[in-house]
Structures are given as structure tokens and as C-alpha cells.
Scaffold this active site. Structure first.
Site, PDB file in Angstrom:
ATOM      1  N   GLY B  96      32.361 -32.521 -20.311  1.00 33.64           N
ATOM      2  CA  GLY B  96      31.670 -33.027 -19.119  1.00 33.64           C
ATOM      3  C   GLY B  96      30.180 -33.000 -19.354  1.00 33.64           C
ATOM      4  N   GLY B  97      29.443 -33.323 -18.343  1.00 30.39           N
ATOM      5  CA  GLY B  97      27.994 -33.387 -18.481  1.00 30.39           C
ATOM      6  C   GLY B  97      27.392 -32.023 -18.728  1.00 30.39           C
ATOM      7  N   MET B  98      28.094 -30.977 -18.266  1.00 26.33           N
ATOM      8  CA  MET B  98      27.545 -29.631 -18.347  1.00 26.33           C
ATOM      9  C   MET B  98      27.911 -28.948 -19.662  1.00 26.33           C
ATOM     10  SD  MET B  98      27.881 -26.964 -15.205  1.00 26.33           S
ATOM     11  CE  MET B  98      29.585 -26.593 -15.463  1.00 26.33           C
ATOM     12  N   GLY B  99      29.024 -29.362 -20.212  1.00 28.82           N
ATOM     13  CA  GLY B  99      29.480 -28.727 -21.441  1.00 28.82           C
ATOM     14  C   GLY B  99      30.947 -29.057 -21.656  1.00 28.82           C
ATOM     15  N   VAL B 101      35.163 -28.159 -21.488  1.00 28.37           N
ATOM     16  CA  VAL B 101      36.110 -27.542 -20.559  1.00 28.37           C
ATOM     17  C   VAL B 101      37.397 -27.186 -21.306  1.00 28.37           C
ATOM     18  CG1 VAL B 101      37.270 -27.749 -18.339  1.00 28.37           C
ATOM     19  CG2 VAL B 101      35.182 -29.054 -18.769  1.00 28.37           C
ATOM     20  N   LYS B 116      34.533 -23.278 -18.569  1.00 27.75           N
ATOM     21  CA  LYS B 116      33.566 -24.352 -18.839  1.00 27.75           C
ATOM     22  C   LYS B 116      32.343 -23.771 -19.543  1.00 27.75           C
ATOM     23  CE  LYS B 116      35.013 -27.279 -15.095  1.00 27.75           C
ATOM     24  NZ  LYS B 116      34.667 -28.221 -14.040  1.00 27.75           N
ATOM     25  N   ASP B 217      27.567 -32.917  -4.855  1.00 26.75           N
ATOM     26  CA  ASP B 217      27.991 -33.826  -5.917  1.00 26.75           C
ATOM     27  C   ASP B 217      29.449 -34.194  -5.727  1.00 26.75           C
ATOM     28  OD1 ASP B 217      27.727 -35.362  -8.195  1.00 26.75           O
ATOM     29  OD2 ASP B 217      28.249 -33.714  -9.538  1.00 26.75           O
TER      30      ASP B 217
END
Lengths: 189, 939
Positions: B96-99, B101, B116, B217
Site C-alpha cells: 500500500g501507500g504506507m508500506g 501488508v 503493516k 480517508d
């Protein structure tokens, strides 16, 4: 003078070697193309992609009603439109990036099952910078990248616009693409 | 790099790329020799050449349509790895955008968790991590089956140095798929299937909101659908995490790109910098609901950022345009959730569900009178941010309304000091009248007096509107603007008694003054008990802008453009341009700008203006194809710039969109007339008159038409009536003066034209007055007034021609030729845009003839007479040209044709240029004979 008339004159000036005509042309085409791009974005159904060439074609027809513009003028126009398309996209990216810094409205895409293939804002800005540097020593190659990547021209169309052979286009494009891709994969300085 | 070096790189690379990988590397090394830098550069390029990348996809592609990009890198944790001494990786789920999973097993609690990882850029920013932790603590307070539980933030390795560690988050593991994946796979879902999912999501959001947690979000990718025991459990994930990523300091640059997700669900106020609220979550929720039942997002665009941009610009399109079978309750609820104004949305997601189920009271439901008014007041209070709908006595009284509602809106008074407020008031008045006029087609007994046309000097109060227009209702009001807010007061008056029936005060902060028009319009509609479907209401509201500044500029521009005492075009143009700087997608502003340029073109004949006008008009239609007023503007532009058949199409289109648009009929008449389609033109003008029997323009239009066609006796009463209706309007005086001129009543003409000039000195008034003096052979007075006319407008060839005549026949013949030359220049400019204009060609011929150039004069005349729209004026001009060219026999023919077509015998008699014919006895008999025919026609 009207934009259309002015564009015709500027194209002629460009053809006769007046380089300053180019930046003025870009300014003239920007607004029209920008508005048109937005209109397309709204009209296209989801899942469809924007056809940059269709966009440029329409702008061309709208702005250049003067049939006196010959194919060389037309090629110049397409080249300029590609520059404008680059600028539209990069301006947007810059605004987004600036908005983030000020507003602190960070976005997270936590969708573990999907990764968007569209270039991320950051990458686009890096590409833009790299392309500007490339233009310093390889102006023709940089222009070619604009035409193919931002303007959506085919190799053949780009060859026509730059008045070089398709083989040269292919060679220039491969090398420029590889060089730029390498710049993108470098860690940000 | 230098150009030479780059050339070398190109060559080496080109030769290398055709070779097998191992061979290529050796080749590059050999080619580059000692130049290690170039060697590594080209080698990296060769490596890049072999793999895909960003440049292989068009930057304009829709990210949701594109196939997921294959991840090049391996996940950080392989299956089976023990993370932080507590979690064993089961499998990699995605990125994902954050890292990354993972599904992992919590060895202590013996349950599966989602793990995550955070990108190093996030993990290394201490302040961001601190904020992240606070958000997690906050969201842990929310315990609800429809909210994903967040457990902890940890590091791996747990005991290593912080700088090398991978930071990760553990949360409830939800086996299933995201709503986003479901929608991608199956497309839109039936309402019955969507409802339980929406209900659960709403419950989850409501629970979080109660605990003070805003999601920030919300989107389908953050909803997990977990099948359990035959039903689907919907779980909202990632509450509040978005905000944590407001970067601090130097990490910004690297984060902006990687964290960039979709903006498609973001409320417009967030896009423009506002704070996240429950209302912005409601917006996102509405967008998700929209997508579930239609399969598309309301602002889905072809390019990644297009939708976000559009959202800032205007209201959402109805979901029923995509899913026509959608229940109306759903449509209403979704559109309410998507209202650009956060205060008009549902107070919480749960209310959305109630509305879908028909449980919530809706303000649109008609209720008993008093309650309904209170409800309206409540609705208004919710809608216009700082509100005071003052309930005066009138509120409690039942308003007695006439059956036939003929309403006059008096110009709103400007009671503030702000210098630009007068134009704002005028624009607002005009817009309000415009909107109300559109209601006429929904209610046969409702009509609106186009008040903006009457001058405040004659219509001072409501009672005057009854006397002048037979109005049964009048609206008066004032607008007071300060730097902070705009206050609008409206009164509904019975003109018969001058009693106030209703009063209403609206206050909007300066940046929300757009709302004033909406609110006052809504209020009037409600007060008058006009029924209006939601579809027609939307239609009327369309073409708006969400930018308050753009709206104001545009309103001011329209006010200046449509002023009857003469449009103030340059100021109007500036205002429209300002509006467009605020909102470059505002169709009405483009239309206004185009019309202003076209009007200016009519006055100046500057070809550039014609092109500008057309570009802007076409652009307006490109932006919004469904607005009558935009097509009307484009039609006016086409008509003014000589594209007559295009103009006809536009007016017909306008009338189709808005059958009540009498202004379109007016222009239709004008255009048909220019095309020589006289009978149809007359029908169009008659239609205007039947639609607006008490409107000065209706009488003036038909009167001017008859005047133009030599039917002076028909023209006169119409123009007199127009003057009755609009006594202080210089146009009607000018036209009536023209009729008197044509009838040879020079004293009456002089009187009317002096009134015209006294009301407002325009070049047309001066010019016609000059003509009256010319006819009376008072050449010095003519020259004096015509000199003023050319000062007011140096761009009308006819005025130069008259001035030339005044000099030529007066005491200064030497000064005449420059005037004719000027006239020629001007008319040629007009012809460069509109080359087939018969009138212009005939004038050109005349000017050349007066200058003494016979061959040019005759050439132009030939073209004029070959074209469409040859009328009495053309023949008369032709006659003069032929006389001046010495072709008297042909001149006789033309003068006969002119008289046959209704040209004034008086003007023929008086025309000084026709002296050679006048000597002939045939002249008098021709005039007498034709006069009889002319009078016979009248019967």
C-alpha cells in the site's frame, strides 16, 4: 491579434528560425489545451484513458483554422502542444506537492491489494527535472520524450515533427528512456 | 554531461542494446575504456532498457483502469520469519501507500493479525511517529464490530538501534476482500445488496465519530468485506491514520510521492485546504455509496487528478444519470451527502441510511403551513452559514397571493459603500429575474417583468410596477456589503396596496455570497408557492460555480453587459476575466465574455474581437452544453459576427432548452432579418411580443424591424409604446427619431433625437441627429454633432460617411475625403470578418463612389447586389452609387426597386446626391406613383 492569427504568425516565425516565438506559442496554447484536457477528463467514462493525441488534434483544429499553416507548421504545433501537456501535468503535480506541504493533508493508500500504476506525483516531478537536465545536452532527445511520453505521439509522428528518421527516433527514444528511468530509480538526493 | 559525451553515450548504448546481456556488459566496458563514469552510466541504462518502468505508461492513464504494476522488489519479510520476536509472517498480502501488508500470527495471543510495515521515511520521522501513536491510541477507544481494531505499533528488530528498525503496525486480520476489489470485480451492485453494507459502514463511522475520531480517508479500499455465516460483515479500516502523515521538515520531499493515494473520495473543502470533519467523512461516504450503486465515482475522470479538480468546481451529477433505475430516495440522499456545502450534508452517516429507508423527515416534503415555514427556516439556518431568516409578522400571517402572479423585481438597492457593489446588485437583480423567468414554463399563471430594463427614474416603487406593467406582485430589496459579509433584505409587496406581504433577510459571509442568489431564489419560490421539481431546480442551478469570487465577478459582468443605458463593455470584460481567473471552468463567465466581445465588435468592427468572442463562446458551450443561456450567448456572438446560420442553430437550441426564452426569439428575429428571411423574422418578433406584451424590447424589436423594412406606419405606434414602457431609454427615442426622419418629419425627428441625446449621449443618437440636420440642409450643425459622434465612437463607418457629407455639402468640402477614406477602412475591417455582408458591401460601394473611385464602387456594388438580404437600403445605396458613377439609367432602376421595397420617398426626395435624377420629370412621378403603392400596401 486573435490567438489563432497570432499562432499562425508565430508558427511562421518559428519556421524561419525565431526561437522566441516558441515560448509565446506555449503561452497561447496552454490555456486552450488545459481547458480541453479538463473537459476530456470530465467526459471520459471511468476506466478510459485520456488520448493525448486526440486532445492535441482538437486544440489544433480549434486554434488553427487557417489552412495556410503547412505540415511543417503543424509538426511544430504538435511539438509545442507536447511541451504544453508536460507543463500541465507538472504544474498539477507541483500544486499538489505544494498543497501537501502547506495543508498537511497527507494521503495514504492502504489498499493492500492494489497499487496504482499511474506515476506518483514525486516521480513526475523527478522526471520533469531530469528531462530539463537532459535538454541541456540533448535537446532533440528531450523534445522527443515530451512528444512521445507527454504528447502521446507515435514514433512516426515524432519523426515527422522532428524531421528525422524513424530509426533515429527509435534510437534516441530507447536511450533517453533508459537514461531517465535510471534517474528515477536513483535515490532522491 | 556535455553534448559530445551524450553523443558518445547514445552510440555506445545503441550498439549495446542489441546484444545479449553478458556480451553487452563486456562491449560497454571495452567501448568506454578508462572512462569508468560513462561505463557505469551506460551499464545502468542497459539494465533499465531491459525492464519496464514509468515511461512505458502514458501519464494520462486512469490509475484505476491500469493493471496493477508488478512490484519489482521482494517483500521485506519472507514467510515464516519471526518479526519482533512475537509475530510469524504467514504470507505477504500486498503493498500500500504506507508500506507492505502481511498476514501474521501473533504467537502470544495465538491469533492472526494484519501487519503493516511503515516506509522508512515515515518510520524515521520522530514527530510523525508520535502523531501516529496518538491516532492509534484514539482509535483504540472505538470498539465496534464494523471498525477494524488496531493493536499496536512495534519495531523489528525489537531491540536493535531505532535507525535500522522497520516500524510496523498490527491490526485485526480480516479475511476477505476490500469493497474496492469487490466493485472492481463485480461492478455496481443492486441497492438491496448495497444497503446492508452501507448500514454497517455507517454504524462503524458513527461509532468512531462518537468517540471523536474522524476517518479522514474513507474509501472502498478501506472497507473490508468479511464473509461470515452467510452474511457479509463490513469493517472500516485505517481510521484517522491519514492525518498522521502530515510530514514534518525534511521528509516532505520523499513522502509526497509515495503517500499519494487517490483523491477521489475527498470532500471539496479538504481539497481546498479545510480541516477534516464529520461532514467530510459524510461526503466520502456519499461518494462510496454513489460508486456502489452506479459503478463509478461521481467525478470519475479520465486522468488521475481530473476528478479532484472537478469536485472543486461544482455539484455532483445525479447518480441516476448512471443508474436510471435508482430509487429517488437514494438519489436525494446521495446528492445531499455530496453537497459541496458541508453544512447541507447529513449530520452523520447514520442519517444517510435513515434517509435511504425513508425514515428521516425531509425538508422537501410539503407540510402544514406554519410547520413548513419553520422547517424552511431551519433548513435555511442549516444552509447559509451565518443565517438569520428573520420571522417578521408576515410569517405568521397567511400570505394572500393573487391567482395571476405577474411579478416585478425592482433593482436591488446598494446600501453599502463598497465601490463595486452597484454592479454586484445589478448582476444579482438580473440573475434573480433570469432564474424566476425560467419558472414561467412551469406555471402558466406566473410571469416575470424583466425589470432590469426599466429605469429607476421612472419606476421608483412597487406601486409604479403595477401602473407600468400590471404587476400583481413586486419584490424590492437591498444589498449591503462589507468586507466580512453580505446582507440581503427582500420584501414581497402587493403593488395594489403597497403592503408588505413577506420580508426576508439573509446574511452570508463575504466568501459565501454565492449562496445569496440560491437562497433568495429558493425562498421566493417557496413563498410564492410555486411547485418545482428537483430536476428543474437542478437545471436552473446548473452552470454555477463553487467559487464565490468567480460568481460575484460574473454577476457584476452580466449586470454591466445587459445595461440598457448602454453596456459598459470594457468593465464587463475585465470582470468576466477576473471570474475566469477564479474559476477557469465557469461556462457562464466564458459565455458572458464572448458576448461582451461580440457586442464590442458590433461597435468597433475590430476583427480580433470577433475571433475572441467566438473562441470564448465556443469554449462556454464546450464546458457546458446543456445551458440555454450559454447557447443564447453563442448565438448572439455568431449573429454579431456574421455566422448567421450557426446563430440560427444556436437560437433554436436555446429555445428547445428553454422555450420561455423570449430573448432568443428576439435574436432569432434579428438574425433571420439579416439573412433576408423577412417573413420568418417578423414571426419571431411577433412571438416576442406575444410572450412579453409589456416589455419595451418586444415593441422596440418589432418596431425597429418595420422601420428597417420601410413600414414606418407600422413601426411608429410600436416604438411609441416602447417609449411609454421605457421612457428614459435612448434606444427607443433614437428609433422613433429614425422613423420620423424616414417619414420626412424632420422637426419631430429632431425632437425625439434630442431627447435621445439628452437621456444619454450615444454616437447613434448624435449620428441620427446629424442626419436630421443634414436633411434640413443645416450642414454646420450636422458637422458639429457628427464630430461629437465620431469622438464617441470612431469605429462606425456610417458616421464618418455622414460627417463627410456634412463637410462636402457644407463649407468644408476639402475635409470630406479623409472621412470617406476612414469609412472605407472601417467597413473593410468589418468585411474581413463577415465578407458577404450585403449592407457592408453596399456601404463600401457608396463610400468609394463618394470618394470618386468608380471602378471600386461598382465592383463592391456588384457583390452587394449578388448577396442575400438585399433590401430597400441596399437598392437606395445602389442608386446613389450609380448616379455618382454616371450610370443614370441603372440608377433609375435601383431607385424604383428601393421605393418598391418600401424605402422612404421623403428620403429619396431629399437626398442631395440624387440631384441629377431630380431634374428629370420622371423623378416626381416615380415618387408619387410609388407612394400610392406604398400606401395601398398598408390596407
Amino acid at each position: 491579434m486573435s490567438p489563432a492569427g497570432e499562432i499562425t504568425v508565430l508558427l511562421a516565425a518559428l519556421k524561419s528560425g525565431d526561437a522566441s516565438a516558441e515560448s509565446r506559442l506555449i503561452g497561447l496554447v496552454y490555456d486552450d489545451l488545459h481547458a480541453l484536457a479538463r473537459r476530456y477528463m470530465r467526459r471520459e467514462r471511468p476506466g478510459h484513458t485520456l488520448q493525448p493525441t486526440a486532445l492535441v488534434n482538437e486544440t489544433y483544429l480549434r486554434l488553427i483554422s487557417d489552412r495556410a499553416v503547412d505540415w511543417k507548421g503543424r509538426a511544430h504545433f504538435f511539438a509545442i502542444a507536447a511541451t504544453v501537456m508536460r507543463r500541465i501535468l507538472v504544474d498539477y503535480a507541483r500544486q499538489r506537492a505544494a498543497g501537501k506541504r502547506i495543508g498537511g493533508r497527507q494521503r495514504v493508500d492502504l489498499d493492500a491489494f492494489m497499487a496504482a500504476a499511474s506515476p506518483r506525483i514525486e516521480q513526475l516531478l523527478i522526471l520533469d527535472q531530469a528531462l530539463t537536465r537532459l535538454a541541456e545536452w540533448g535537446p532533440r532527445q528531450a523534445r522527443l520524450v515530451e512528444m512521445i511520453y507527454f504528447g502521446g505521439l507515435t514514433e512516426k509522428e515524432a519523426a515527422e515533427a522532428l524531421r528525422i528518421s524513424v530509426r533515429t527516433v527509435r534510437r534516441d527514444w530507447s536511450a533517453s528512456r533508459a537514461w531517465l528511468q535510471n534517474q528515477l530509480s536513483k535515490p532522491p538526493a | 554531461m556535455t553534448p559530445e559525451r551524450w553523443q558518445r553515450v547514445l552510440e555506445v548504448f545503441d550498439s549495446a542494446r542489441g546484444r545479449p546481456p553478458t556480451e553487452a556488459a563486456d562491449f560497454v566496458r571495452a567501448e568506454c575504456g578508462q572512462d569508468a563514469e560513462m561505463c557505469s552510466e551506460v551499464l545502468r541504462m542497459v539494465a533499465e532498457h531491459a525492464r519496464g518502468g514509468m515511461l512505458d505508461h502514458s501519464p494520462w492513464d486512469d490509475p484505476t483502469a491500469a493493471a496493477a504494476a508488478p512490484a519489482c522488489d521482494q517483500p521485506v519479510f519472507p514467510p515464516g520469519q519471526l518479526v519482533s520476536g512475537r509475530y510469524r509472517i504467514v504470507r505477504f498480502l500486498g503493498r500500500g501507500g504506507m508500506g507492505e501488508v502481511y498476514e501474521a500470527e501473533d504467537l502470544e495471543l495465538k491469533e492472526h493479525v494484519a501487519l503493516k510495515t511503515l516506509l522508512p521515511a515515515i518510520a524515521s520521522d520522530g514527530r510523525m511517529i508520535a502523531r501516529f501513536k496518538r491516532e492509534i491510541q484514539l482509535s483504540r477507544k472505538v470498539s465496534h464490530p464494523n471498525v477494524c481494531r488496531v493493536f499496536d505499533l512495534a519495531r523489528h528488530p525489537a531491540d536493535g538501534p531505532a535507525s535500522d528498525a522497520t516500524v510496523f503496525l498490527t491490526m485485526e486480520f480480516l479475511p476477505g476482500e476490500t469493497l474496492s476489489a469487490r466493485l472492481r470485480r463485480e461492478g455496481r451492485m443492486p441497492a438491496a445488496e448495497a444497503l446492508p453494507i452501507l448500514s454497517q459502514m455507517a454504524e462503524g463511522l458513527d461509532a468512531a465519530h462518537r468517540a471523536g475520531v474522524i476517518h479522514r480517508d474513507f474509501k472502498p479500499a478501506n472497507v473490508m468485506l468479511v464473509p461470515s455465516e452467510g452474511v457479509t460483515r463490513a469493517v472500516v479500516t485505517d481510521f484517522g491514520l491519514a492525518r498522521s502523515f502530515a510530514p514534518s521538515g525534511e521528509t516532505t520531499a520523499t513522502l509526497t510521492g509515495t503517500l499519494m493515494g487517490t483523491l477521489d473520495y475527498m470532500a471539496p473543502e479538504l481539497l481546498s485546504g479545510g480541516a477534516a470533519t464529520v461532514a467530510s467523512d459524510v461526503y466520502a461516504f456519499g461518494t462510496v455509496a454513489y460508486e456502489m450503486v452506479t459503478g463509478a465515482r461521481p467525478f470519475a475522470g479520465g486522468a488521475p487528478l481530473g476528478g479532484a479538480y472537478l469536485r472543486l468546481k461544482g455539484p455532483a451529477p445525479s447518480p441516476r444519470t448512471r443508474a436510471p433505475d435508482l430509487d429517488e430516495k437514494w438519489e436525494r440522499a446521495i446528492l445531499r451527502a455530496l453537497d459541496p456545502n458541508p453544512e447541507r450534508r447529513f449530520a452523520k452517516p447514520g442519517h444517510f441510511i435513515q434517509a435511504l429507508k425513508g425514515e428521516a423527515p425531509s425538508v422537501t416534503v410539503p407540510l402544514p403551513k406554519v410547520t413548513r415555514r419553520r422547517l424552511i427556516a431551519v433548513a435555511v439556518a442549516a444552509a447559509v452559514l451565518m443565517v438569520c431568516a428573520l420571522a417578521w409578522q408576515a410569517w405568521r400571517r397567511s400570505i394572500r397571493l393573487p391567482t395571476i402572479k405577474t411579478i416585478a423585481v425592482l433593482p436591488l438597492r446598494n446600501v453599502g459603500n463598497a465601490t463595486d457593489s452597484q454592479a454586484f446588485c445589478e448582476g444579482l437583480t438580473e440573475s434573480l429575474i433570469g432564474r424566476l423567468s425560467q419558472l414561467e414554463r412551469f406555471d402558466d399563471h406566473f410571469s416575470v417583468v424583466p425589470t432590469v430594463e426599466f429605469n429607476s427614474r421612472t419606476i421608483r416603487n412597487a406601486a409604479d410596477t403595477r401602473r407600468a406593467f400590471g404587476a400583481t406582485l413586486a419584490i424590492t430589496g437591498s444589498v449591503e456589503r462589507t468586507a466580512e459579509r453580505t446582507r440581503m433584505a427582500l420584501n414581497l409587496i402587493d403593488p395594489a396596496t403597497s403592503r408588505q406581504l413577506d420580508a426576508y433577510v439573509l446574511v452570508a459571509p463575504e466568501d459565501r455570497s454565492t449562496a445569496l442568489l440560491e437562497q433568495s431564489f429558493d425562498h421566493i419560490v417557496k413563498t410564492l408557492r410555486l411547485t418545482l421539481s428537483s430536476a428543474s431546480r437542478r437545471e436552473i442551478a446548473a452552470g454555477g460555480t463553487s467559487s464565490a469570487a468567480a460568481f460575484q465577478f460574473c454577476q457584476q459582468g452580466i449586470g454591466l453587459l445587459r445595461r440598457r443605458d448602454g453596456p459598459q463593455l470594457d468593465d464587463a470584460i475585465t470582470l468576466f476575466q477576473k471570474a475566469l481567473r477564479e474559476d477557469s471552468g465557469y461556462a457562464l463567465a466564458f459565455a458572458g465574455l464572448g458576448e461582451a466581445y461580440a457586442t464590442k465588435f458590433t461597435a468597433t468592427k475590430e476583427p480580433e474581437l470577433a475571433r475572441q468572442a467566438r473562441l470564448n463562446g465556443e469554449h462556454a458551450v464546450a464546458l457546458n452544453d446543456s445551458l440555454a443561456s450559454v447557447h443564447l450567448a453563442l448565438g448572439i456572438i455568431d449573429s454579431r459576427t456574421g455566422r448567421l446560420s450557426d446563430a440560427l442553430n444556436e437560437f433554436q437550441r436555446t429555445i428547445k432548452l428553454d422555450p420561455a426564452s423570449f430573448y432568443s426569439y428576439h435574436w432569432l428575429g434579428r438574425t433571420l432579418d439579416s439573412m433576408g428571411r423577412t417573413e420568418e423574422a417578423e414571426q419571431a418578433y411577433l412571438a416576442v411580443l406575444s410572450m412579453r406584451p409589456s416589455y419595451w424590447l418586444a415593441h422596440n424589436g418589432l418596431g425597429a424591424f418595420y422601420y428597417q423594412h420601410g413600414q414606418f406606419d407600422k413601426a411608429e405606434p410600436l416604438l411609441r409604446k416602447a417609449i411609454d414602457l421605457a421612457p428614459d431609454n435612448q434606444i427607443t427615442h433614437t428609433n422613433l427619431g429614425g422613423v420620423y426622419l424616414a417619414k420626412g418629419l424632420y422637426d419631430a425627428a429632431e425632437e425625439e433625437l434630442k431627447k435621445s441625446v439628452a437621456t444619454k449621449e450615444t454616437y447613434i443618437g448624435d449620428s441620427n441627429l446629424g442626419s436630421a440636420y443634414l436633411m434640413n440642409q443645416r450642414y454646420e450643425e450636422a458637422a458639429a454633432v457628427l464630430e461629437k459622434a465620431v469622438k464617441l465612437n470612431p469605429n462606425d463607418p456610417r458616421v464618418w460617411r455622414n460627417l463627410g457629407d456634412a463637410y462636402r455639402f457644407g463649407r468644408r468640402p476639402a475635409e470630406a475625403p479623409p472621412c470617406f477614406r476612414k469609412a472605407i477602412d472601417l467597413v473593410e475591417r468589418q468585411l474581413s470578418v463577415d465578407p458577404a455582408n450585403t449592407e457592408a458591401l453596399a456601404n463600401l460601394a457608396l463610400y468609394w463612389a463618394k470618394l470618386g473611385d468608380r471602378s471600386r464602387a461598382l465592383a463592391a456594388l456588384g457583390r452587394a447586389l449578388a448577396g442575400a438580404g438585399v433590401n430597400a437600403n441596399t437598392h437606395f445605396n445602389a442608386c446613389i452609387v450609380l448616379v455618382l458613377a454616371g450610370k443614370t439609367p441603372s440608377a433609375w432602376e435601383e431607385v424604383r426597386k428601393a421605393l418598391d421595397a418600401g424605402f422612404s420617398p421623403e428620403l429619396v426626395r431629399k437626398e442631395p446626391e440624387l440631384a441629377p435624377l431630380r431634374k428629370d420629370p420622371r423623378f416626381l412621378s416615380l415618387l408619387n406613383g410609388d407612394r400610392q403603392v406604398h400606401e395601398g400596401e398598408k390596407k
